[in-house]
Design a protein around this motif. Structure first.
Motif, PDB file in Angstrom:
ATOM      1  N   VAL A 145      -5.431 -11.208   9.528  1.00  0.00           N
ATOM      2  CA  VAL A 145      -5.590  -9.798   9.924  1.00  0.00           C
ATOM      3  C   VAL A 145      -4.480  -8.904   9.363  1.00  0.00           C
ATOM      4  O   VAL A 145      -3.361  -9.336   9.127  1.00  0.00           O
ATOM      5  N   LYS A 162      -3.274  -4.486   9.775  1.00  0.00           N
ATOM      6  CA  LYS A 162      -3.457  -3.375  10.714  1.00  0.00           C
ATOM      7  C   LYS A 162      -3.984  -2.149   9.967  1.00  0.00           C
ATOM      8  O   LYS A 162      -3.532  -1.823   8.872  1.00  0.00           O
ATOM      9  N   GLU A 195       2.924  -3.831   6.330  1.00  0.00           N
ATOM     10  CA  GLU A 195       3.892  -4.579   7.154  1.00  0.00           C
ATOM     11  C   GLU A 195       5.306  -4.364   6.642  1.00  0.00           C
ATOM     12  O   GLU A 195       5.523  -4.381   5.447  1.00  0.00           O
ATOM     13  N   ASN A 218      -6.729  -4.050  14.516  1.00  0.00           N
ATOM     14  CA  ASN A 218      -6.705  -5.182  13.586  1.00  0.00           C
ATOM     15  C   ASN A 218      -7.973  -5.214  12.746  1.00  0.00           C
ATOM     16  O   ASN A 218      -9.048  -4.845  13.222  1.00  0.00           O
TER      17      ASN A 218
END
Lengths: 326, 304
Positions: A297, A299, A326, A308
């Motif tokens: 997953v 975001k 990330e 997600n």
């Protein structure tokens, strides 16, 4: 509808340094650009996902393919061929490298989503011939139509470039593009980095078929690693350095990209700055490949909410504006 | 038709092959590969009271013959499950077991109440979750804590109650007995084994490392699982559903030999999505070929 399928290796060859092109038979009648296949690697726990780099459905090809019917009963139904590209990296790709014509492949396909294809209406310069591209259409041994662009040849002809005088080691894309007379309007700009070129090649083929003008720029670390099929190639430097110039020149409606995270992130930044839509094909280690295990997953930010999304089932293609890095 | 059934009294399986929690989602993706109604039962993804987004960062790490995961129980929450998934499972006639997980005893009790209210025929309780009120020790690692938890769930839930034991303990026997004394109907074993994956990448002297601490599953844990099932059966009378690294007929027979009544397929579903149904066929063929009467007869001979 995704299926668990078996195919026969029709062709396997090295196409660049540590880079292999693998073609295998399939009963599928279509597969969309951006979609991927998940190949079983004996003695490994996880299947390996590979983006589709080409798909052909051709009766002429089918005749050659019949030689393999004795190896795999299901092969009689396999009228199509899927091509994937991979860079030798670990156990999985090194196993695949050792396959030979006629060997069996166990795979799940078609998996994942696809790119949004712009419509080609209301654009007077939308056809390949009108846009001024010089193309050579050929028919390969399998009866599949291939489009080799002259400018690719030009790019490959720039060997022996003095890297010291060009710190980035990059070819001056814009100059080359102009030299071969590319028109200054393109609906779609495709950006491939390294092996990320795979889905871009198939997307390009589909855009060409739909007469949607496009330009594919690809970046590779070294000349030995260059995979053919792009309109412009950057060697050594960052492909991103060329993107703003290409946007200024071609005024595309949409950017498509696949490659390492750092490249995709920069594509999204450039798209935002230019108020363009970017669609990026992402990669992550996957377990199931069909959205159930939640192992891959990322975001997304959509309608002010963060949620997600699985790369395998909700992706691999995402709108660049929605991805939270990330 | 060879009789492959397993009758637990409160819960009935047409065949002894189940799919493990977390590897089959809510059973709405695998239809593409097989007829899910032919699976003995599917165990749902672990459901918590509230929706959970799961862990940040890398969630998977492939090992030699195994897989480490740290998904962090990403799930849609019990209400969404009841509203969006339950009707479909029932409509399609899929035999299922709801897997539940919580952070406190109260979480589990509420989930048990909802399961009772919704007349869910069987639940499997994941006790490998940190107990927030007990310094985050896992419920399933302390016999007193486990006994209390199972007793409270039992009070609220009258259906078939399965407790899924963790192998990350010293004395699995004590925990199995705690579960039995608290009134559970069945034990499933084992949950994943704690493991760490270390990935190193070098750029000259610069090291880029990635550590994935999570639960190890897959073929490599089968000997651990077999040992645990055997040890549980030596002290407890409860039926046991065995799982851990099962990927073929022979693996399944090994689990029957040490006392498992049924088995679950976990990680292998990712490698081979039609395995659950294929194994049921293979088992039936094997029983016929060898001349056993049915599954019960095969199990009797294996355990002699």
């Amino acid at each position: 509808m995704k299926k668990h399928l078996k195919g026969i290796v029709l062709n396997i060859e090295n196409i660049a340094k540590d880079t292999v092109r693998l073609e295998f038979s399939t009963p599928l009648e279509s597969i969309l650009p951006g979609q991927f296949v998940s190949i079983l690697i004996p003695h490994k726990t996880l299947r390996r996902p590979f983006s589709v780099a080409d798909f052909c459905l051709n009766s002429a090809f089918g005749t050659n393919n019949r030689n393999f019917d004795s190896i795999l009963e299901e092969n009689a139904k396999n009228k199509g061929a899927i091509t994937v590209l991979f860079k030798l990296k670990g156990d999985g790709t090194n196993y695949l490298k050792g396959l030979q014509k006629g060997d069996m492949i166990d795979y799940l396909a078609p998996l994942g989503n696809t790119f949004t294809i712009p419509d080609n209406k209301n654009n007077p310069k939308n056809t390949a011939s009108a846009s001024g591209d010089i193309t050579i259409k050929t028919t390969d041994a399998r009866g599949c139509e291939t489009v080799d662009r002259i400018n690719q040849t030009v790019m490959n002809g720039t060997k022996g470039m003095d890297k010291d005088s060009e710190p980035s080691g990059a070819i001056e894309t814009k100059a080359v593009a102009c030299a071969i007379g590319v028109n200054s309007s393109k609906k779609a700009l495709l950006i491939g980095a390294g092996i990320g070129i795979a889905p871009m090649l198939y997307l390009k083929k589909i855009l060409d078929k739909k007469s949607i003008s496009n330009y594919l720029i690809s970046g590779f670390k070294t000349e030995e690693e260059v995979i053919k099929g792009s309109d412009g190639v950057v060697i050594g430097g960052s492909v991103i350095d060329k993107v703003q110039n290409l946007i200024d020149e071609f005024r595309p409606e949409i950017l498509y990209s696949c490659g390492p995270k750092v490249v995709l992130q920069m594509v999204c930044d450039i798209a935002k700055k230019n108020e363009l839509r970017a669609e990026i094909a992402m990669e992550k280690v996957m377990a199931c490949g069909i959205g159930v295990c939640r192992g891959c997953v990322i975001k997304l930010e959509k309608d002010d909410a963060i949620k997600n999304a699985s790369v395998c089932a909700d992706g691999p293609v995402f709108s660049g504006a929605e991805v939270i890095w990330e | 038709m060879i009789d492959l059934s397993v009758d637990f009294g409160k819960f009935y399986l047409e065949n002894p092959i189940l799919t493990a929690s977390g590897t089959y989602g809510y059973c709405d993706e695998f239809d593409a590969f097989l007829d899910v109604r032919n699976i003995g039962a599917i165990v749902t993804k672990g459901i918590t009271l509230e929706e959970r987004p799961g862990n940040e960062g890398k969630r998977l790490f492939e090992t030699s013959s195994g897989l480490i995961n740290r998904i962090g129980l990403e799930n849609i929450g019990i209400e969404a499950f009841v509203n969006r998934k339950l009707a479909r499972l029932r409509k399609l006639g899929i035999n299922f077991i709801l897997n539940i997980a919580g952070k406190t005893e109260e979480d589990y009790v509420q989930l048990a109440e909802i399961s009772q209210r919704e007349e869910i025929p069987a639940i499997e309780v994941n006790v490998s979750c940190p107990n927030v009120k007990a310094g985050c020790l896992e419920f399933g690692t302390d016999e007193k804590c486990l006994y209390d938890l199972v007793s409270r769930i039992r009070e609220k839930y009258k259906g078939f109650l399965i407790i899924k034991l963790t192998p990350n303990v010293t004395n699995i026997e004590d925990l199995a007995l705690a579960v039995q004394n608290a009134g559970a109907d069945c034990i499933s074993a084992i949950n994943t084994v704690k493991g760490l994956g270390v990935e190193l990448n070098f750029s000259g002297t610069k090291v880029v490392k990635s550590l994935v601490q999570g639960g190890l599953s897959g073929k490599c844990i089968k000997p651990v699982a077999l040992s645990m099932v055997k040890r549980i059966k030596e002290v407890a009378n409860l039926p046991v559903i065995g799982l851990g690294g099962i990927s073929n007929l022979n693996d399944m027979l090994e689990f029957f030999t040490v006392g498992a009544e049924a088995i679950q397929i976990g990680t292998e579903n990712f490698t081979n999505p039609s395995i659950a149904v294929n194994l049921a066929k293979e088992l039936a063929e094997f029983i016929v070929k060898q001349g056993f009467r049915d599954l019960k007869h095969l199990k009797e001979e294996l355990r002699k």
